[in-house]
Each structure stands twice: as structure tokens, then as C-alpha cells.
Design a protein around this motif. Structure first.
Motif, PDB file in Angstrom:
ATOM      1  N   GLY A   1      23.316  -1.057  -2.382  1.00  0.00           N
ATOM      2  CA  GLY A   1      23.777  -1.465  -3.706  1.00  0.00           C
ATOM      3  C   GLY A   1      23.223  -2.814  -4.124  1.00  0.00           C
ATOM      4  N   ALA A   2      23.232  -3.766  -3.191  1.00  0.00           N
ATOM      5  CA  ALA A   2      22.720  -5.104  -3.495  1.00  0.00           C
ATOM      6  C   ALA A   2      21.221  -5.076  -3.776  1.00  0.00           C
ATOM      7  N   ALA A   3      20.487  -4.290  -3.004  1.00  0.00           N
ATOM      8  CA  ALA A   3      19.039  -4.187  -3.190  1.00  0.00           C
ATOM      9  C   ALA A   3      18.709  -3.609  -4.564  1.00  0.00           C
ATOM     10  N   SER A   4      19.480  -2.622  -4.986  1.00  0.00           N
ATOM     11  CA  SER A   4      19.239  -2.000  -6.295  1.00  0.00           C
ATOM     12  C   SER A   4      19.541  -2.971  -7.427  1.00  0.00           C
ATOM     13  N   LEU A   5      20.580  -3.795  -7.281  1.00  0.00           N
ATOM     14  CA  LEU A   5      20.920  -4.788  -8.297  1.00  0.00           C
ATOM     15  C   LEU A   5      19.756  -5.756  -8.511  1.00  0.00           C
ATOM     16  N   VAL A   6      19.185  -6.256  -7.424  1.00  0.00           N
ATOM     17  CA  VAL A   6      18.056  -7.189  -7.522  1.00  0.00           C
ATOM     18  C   VAL A   6      16.841  -6.486  -8.124  1.00  0.00           C
ATOM     19  N   ALA A   7      16.538  -5.291  -7.620  1.00  0.00           N
ATOM     20  CA  ALA A   7      15.340  -4.573  -8.072  1.00  0.00           C
ATOM     21  C   ALA A   7      15.418  -4.210  -9.549  1.00  0.00           C
ATOM     22  N   GLN A   8      16.585  -3.756 -10.008  1.00  0.00           N
ATOM     23  CA  GLN A   8      16.720  -3.349 -11.413  1.00  0.00           C
ATOM     24  C   GLN A   8      16.591  -4.525 -12.370  1.00  0.00           C
TER      25      GLN A   8
ATOM     26  N   PHE B   1       0.833  -1.211   0.000  1.00  0.00           N
ATOM     27  CA  PHE B   1       0.000   0.000   0.000  1.00  0.00           C
ATOM     28  C   PHE B   1       0.864   1.256   0.000  1.00  0.00           C
ATOM     29  N   MET B   2       1.898   1.273   0.820  1.00  0.00           N
ATOM     30  CA  MET B   2       2.778   2.429   0.904  1.00  0.00           C
ATOM     31  C   MET B   2       3.472   2.707  -0.420  1.00  0.00           C
ATOM     32  N   THR B   3       3.980   1.643  -1.056  1.00  0.00           N
ATOM     33  CA  THR B   3       4.700   1.793  -2.319  1.00  0.00           C
ATOM     34  C   THR B   3       3.786   2.317  -3.422  1.00  0.00           C
ATOM     35  N   MET B   4       2.575   1.779  -3.513  1.00  0.00           N
ATOM     36  CA  MET B   4       1.636   2.198  -4.549  1.00  0.00           C
ATOM     37  C   MET B   4       1.241   3.658  -4.382  1.00  0.00           C
ATOM     38  N   THR B   5       0.997   4.067  -3.153  1.00  0.00           N
ATOM     39  CA  THR B   5       0.631   5.457  -2.871  1.00  0.00           C
ATOM     40  C   THR B   5       1.759   6.412  -3.259  1.00  0.00           C
ATOM     41  N   THR B   6       2.971   6.033  -2.927  1.00  0.00           N
ATOM     42  CA  THR B   6       4.128   6.872  -3.250  1.00  0.00           C
ATOM     43  C   THR B   6       4.300   7.022  -4.753  1.00  0.00           C
TER      44      THR B   6
ATOM     45  N   ASN C   1       3.793   0.711 -15.216  1.00  0.00           N
ATOM     46  CA  ASN C   1       4.808   1.033 -14.227  1.00  0.00           C
ATOM     47  C   ASN C   1       4.440   0.517 -12.842  1.00  0.00           C
ATOM     48  N   SER C   2       3.136   0.365 -12.570  1.00  0.00           N
ATOM     49  CA  SER C   2       2.706  -0.101 -11.248  1.00  0.00           C
ATOM     50  C   SER C   2       3.165  -1.530 -10.962  1.00  0.00           C
ATOM     51  N   PHE C   3       3.553  -2.269 -12.002  1.00  0.00           N
ATOM     52  CA  PHE C   3       4.068  -3.623 -11.789  1.00  0.00           C
ATOM     53  C   PHE C   3       5.426  -3.607 -11.091  1.00  0.00           C
ATOM     54  N   THR C   4       6.037  -2.424 -11.016  1.00  0.00           N
ATOM     55  CA  THR C   4       7.295  -2.324 -10.278  1.00  0.00           C
ATOM     56  C   THR C   4       7.074  -2.490  -8.770  1.00  0.00           C
ATOM     57  N   LEU C   5       5.818  -2.631  -8.360  1.00  0.00           N
ATOM     58  CA  LEU C   5       5.549  -2.988  -6.964  1.00  0.00           C
ATOM     59  C   LEU C   5       6.314  -4.247  -6.574  1.00  0.00           C
ATOM     60  N   ILE C   6       6.440  -5.156  -7.552  1.00  0.00           N
ATOM     61  CA  ILE C   6       7.156  -6.410  -7.299  1.00  0.00           C
ATOM     62  C   ILE C   6       8.615  -6.121  -6.970  1.00  0.00           C
ATOM     63  N   SER C   7       9.218  -5.254  -7.786  1.00  0.00           N
ATOM     64  CA  SER C   7      10.629  -4.935  -7.546  1.00  0.00           C
ATOM     65  C   SER C   7      10.790  -4.137  -6.258  1.00  0.00           C
ATOM     66  N   GLY C   8       9.756  -3.351  -5.900  1.00  0.00           N
ATOM     67  CA  GLY C   8       9.820  -2.595  -4.651  1.00  0.00           C
ATOM     68  C   GLY C   8       9.898  -3.509  -3.440  1.00  0.00           C
ATOM     69  N   GLN C   9       9.089  -4.566  -3.459  1.00  0.00           N
ATOM     70  CA  GLN C   9       9.130  -5.529  -2.358  1.00  0.00           C
ATOM     71  C   GLN C   9      10.449  -6.304  -2.356  1.00  0.00           C
ATOM     72  N   ALA C  10      10.947  -6.606  -3.566  1.00  0.00           N
ATOM     73  CA  ALA C  10      12.236  -7.296  -3.665  1.00  0.00           C
ATOM     74  C   ALA C  10      13.361  -6.409  -3.125  1.00  0.00           C
ATOM     75  N   TYR C  11      13.234  -5.101  -3.385  1.00  0.00           N
ATOM     76  CA  TYR C  11      14.259  -4.145  -2.939  1.00  0.00           C
ATOM     77  C   TYR C  11      14.348  -4.116  -1.409  1.00  0.00           C
TER      78      TYR C  11
ATOM     79  N   GLU D   1      17.086  -5.321   3.678  1.00  0.00           N
ATOM     80  CA  GLU D   1      17.068  -5.732   5.082  1.00  0.00           C
ATOM     81  C   GLU D   1      17.878  -7.004   5.320  1.00  0.00           C
ATOM     82  N   LEU D   2      17.768  -7.967   4.395  1.00  0.00           N
ATOM     83  CA  LEU D   2      18.508  -9.221   4.566  1.00  0.00           C
ATOM     84  C   LEU D   2      20.014  -9.021   4.437  1.00  0.00           C
ATOM     85  N   VAL D   3      20.435  -8.190   3.471  1.00  0.00           N
ATOM     86  CA  VAL D   3      21.873  -7.939   3.297  1.00  0.00           C
ATOM     87  C   VAL D   3      22.415  -7.145   4.478  1.00  0.00           C
ATOM     88  N   ARG D   4      21.631  -6.191   4.989  1.00  0.00           N
ATOM     89  CA  ARG D   4      22.046  -5.460   6.198  1.00  0.00           C
ATOM     90  C   ARG D   4      22.309  -6.438   7.341  1.00  0.00           C
TER      91      ARG D   4
END
Length: 318
Positions: free
Chosen positions: A118-125, A27-32, A81-91, A96-99
């Protein structure tokens, strides 16, 4: 667990109720995204136009698009573009896991944020680029249609199609990209995207924690942590956007114009428009990143607090 080395407390991955975290996060990601999308579209058009052939700047573009194409023109490609919700959750999951993983080797918050960002962006992109390629082609239709190789069917042809208009246009663009470039066309600009967003993400998080720490030293003792974080987020976004904008301009041109070489695109941009060409779309990028950062920081930090495991709620004081 909860780090208190800095004045700003950081909620770590193991403190979270994951079910709440993911459901509220969507919900937060979609609103943003819905809030800042018009400026994302404007940034793309500014970056791919030659000189000032269409628009003189961010606000000139905003009013021209609004006048010529209406409010819907500012949301071209939004559904895709709203399908990037998937990449947002992956990001956020990767971050958090890499931290958590890096914390086993270093307690330094800057190091953890840099590596995790950096790792989160690699997965998301890796997920986002095909979506971006299609949505950006839709973004530059209308007034900006001469900026791209791909053109939508005339309205009459779309209206007689069995598909709904929105996804009929998307299908039209997808088919054209596939016929022209094959499957690789959907990953055009992938390297440029990595060179843009990995540094952007890797820089944003350390600057965010740095600014939050500095603000906490200057602010009154009773100043809410969330307010300090809401100020630190836009400051970090403006810094990261300024540092990475040159590569973002190159990325946009590679993806929209169908170029294959990042280096050749950069050389051509410098030859045609000079150093100032590297700043194209910067104001629109900063404008879109500021509210995004405020919403992400307030939303993300609030999300994490709302997602605390029940047994930890009473032990946390903000």
C-alpha cells in the motif's frame, strides 16, 4: 535476513547489492511495460467508451485498432508512459524499505506485504498520475478520439512543427490540458488512482505469498521455487484485478473525460450501464496483468538473486 518460515525463501532489502538491483531493475521494468502496453491501451479505450460504441471486447478492439491504425496505434502514448520507469523504481524501493521497517514490529509476512504494498503504491501514484493523464489522452486518439475533450492537431500542422511528431503530439496534449484545467489537470483522478492502486498493490502481495505458500505444499519437493512463484504471480494479479476493476473504470473516466467527482462518475456509470459497467476492460486488464505478473515475479525474484551481496551468494541454495 533471509526468512525461511515459508517454503518459499524471501530475499530482504539488506541482502541486496543496490547498484546491481537498480541497474537491472530499469531494464526489467522497461521490457515488461513494452510487452503489455497494447493491452493497457485497449483496457483504457474499453473503459471510457459508452456501452459498446466502438469495440465489443478485448480482441475485437485489438484487431480493429491493428487494422485501422496499424501496430503503432497499439503503442500510442508509449514514449510518455515510459517515464513511469521513475515511479517503478520508487515503488520497489518503497516496498522493500517499508517491509524492512514493518519487520521491526511484526514478523508476519502478510502484514509486511500488505503495509509495504500500500505504501509503495501511494508513492508511485504520486509520480505516475501526471504521466498517466497525458499518456491516456494519447491512447484514446485515433479511433477513440471522440472519447476525450482533447484532440491532436491535424497531421499537416504537426508535420510543419519544429518538434518531432511523437513529442509534438505530447506537447500539444500537455498544452491543452494546462489551458483547460491548469496544473491541477495533471492530477485529475489522483484520488481515484489511489483508491484503485493502493488496494490493488496491498492485495496483490499478500495473495502472491499466500498462493506461493499453498502451491509449495502441493508441489513435489524438487519443484523449483521460481516456477511456483511464476504461477502464484498471475493468480494474485487476476484476484487483485477482479477486486479493484470497478474503481479502475471510474479512474479511467475521471482522467480521460475530465470529470472532477469520483462519486458522481460512479453514479453515472451505474445509471447508464448498470453493474456490468463496472466490469468493463476487466478481461484486457487480466490479460495484461498475467504476463506482467509472470515477468515481474520471474524478473524481480531473479533480479534480487542476481543482486545478492557477494558474500551471501554461496550461502543461498534455491
Amino acid at each position: 535476513m533471509m526468512q525461511q518460515k515459508r517454503n518459499i525463501q524471501i530475499i530482504e532489502w539488506e541482502d541486496l547489492d543496490k547498484r546491481k538491483f537498480y541497474s537491472l531493475g530499469v531494464f526489467m521494468t522497461m521490457t515488461t511495460r513494452a510487452t503489455v502496453y497494447p493491452f493497457t491501451l485497449i483496457r483504457t479505450r474499453l473503459q471510457v467508451q459508452k456501452g459498446k460504441s466502438l469495440y465489443n471486447g478485448t480482441f475485437d478492439a485489438f484487431f480493429k485498432i491493428l487494422k485501422a491504425e496499424g501496430a503503432r496505434g497499439l503503442y500510442r502514448g508509449f514514449m510518455v508512459n515510459s517515464f513511469t520507469l521513475i515511479s517503478g523504481q520508487a515503488y520497489i524501493t518503497t516496498y522493500e524499505l517499508v517491509r524492512k521497517y514493518v519487520s521491526c514490529y511484526s514478523s508476519n509476512n502478510t502484514v509486511k506485504s500488505l503495509v509495504a504494498g500500500g505504501a509503495a503504491s501511494l508513492v508511485a501514484q504520486s509520480i505516475t498520475v501526471p504521466i498517466d493523464v497525458v499518456s491516456q489522452q494519447l491512447m484514446v486518439q485515433g479511433q477513440g478520439c471522440q472519447l476525450t475533450r482533447f484532440k491532436l492537431k491535424p497531421k499537416r500542422a504537426v508535420a510543419t512543427s519544429k518538434h518531432k511528431v511523437t513529442f509534438g503530439q505530447t506537447r500539444d496534449i500537455v498544452v491543452q490540458i494546462f489551458h483547460a484545467d491548469g496544473f491541477r489537470g495533471f492530477y485529475r483522478g489522483y484520488v481515484a488512482s489511489l483508491l484503485t492502486y493502493i488496494p490493488n498493490s496491498a492485495v496483490w502481495w499478500p495473495f502472491y505469498h499466500f498462493y506461493a505458500e499453498q502451491l509449495s505444499k502441493l508441489a513435489p519437493a524438487d519443484c523449483p521455487h521460481l516456477l511456483l512463484q511464476a504461477v502464484a504471480g498471475p493468480m494474485a494479479a487476476a484476484t487483485a484485478s477482479t477486486l479493484t476493476n470497478p474503481m479502475d473504470v471510474v479512474r479511467a473516466r475521471v482522467q480521460v473525460e475530465g470529470r472532477s467527482s469520483v462519486i458522481e462518475t460512479f453514479k453515472q456509470l451505474m445509471a447508464e450501464e448498470g453493474v456490468w459497467g463496472l466490469t468493463k476492460g476487466l478481461s484486457a486488464r487480466i490479460i495484461s496483468s498475467l504476463p506482467t505478473s509472470v515477468m515481474i515475479v520471474i524478473g524481480y525474484e531473479t533480479l534480487k538473486r542476481l543482486s545478492l551481496r557477494p558474500e551471501l551468494v554461496d550461502s543461498r541454495h534455491w
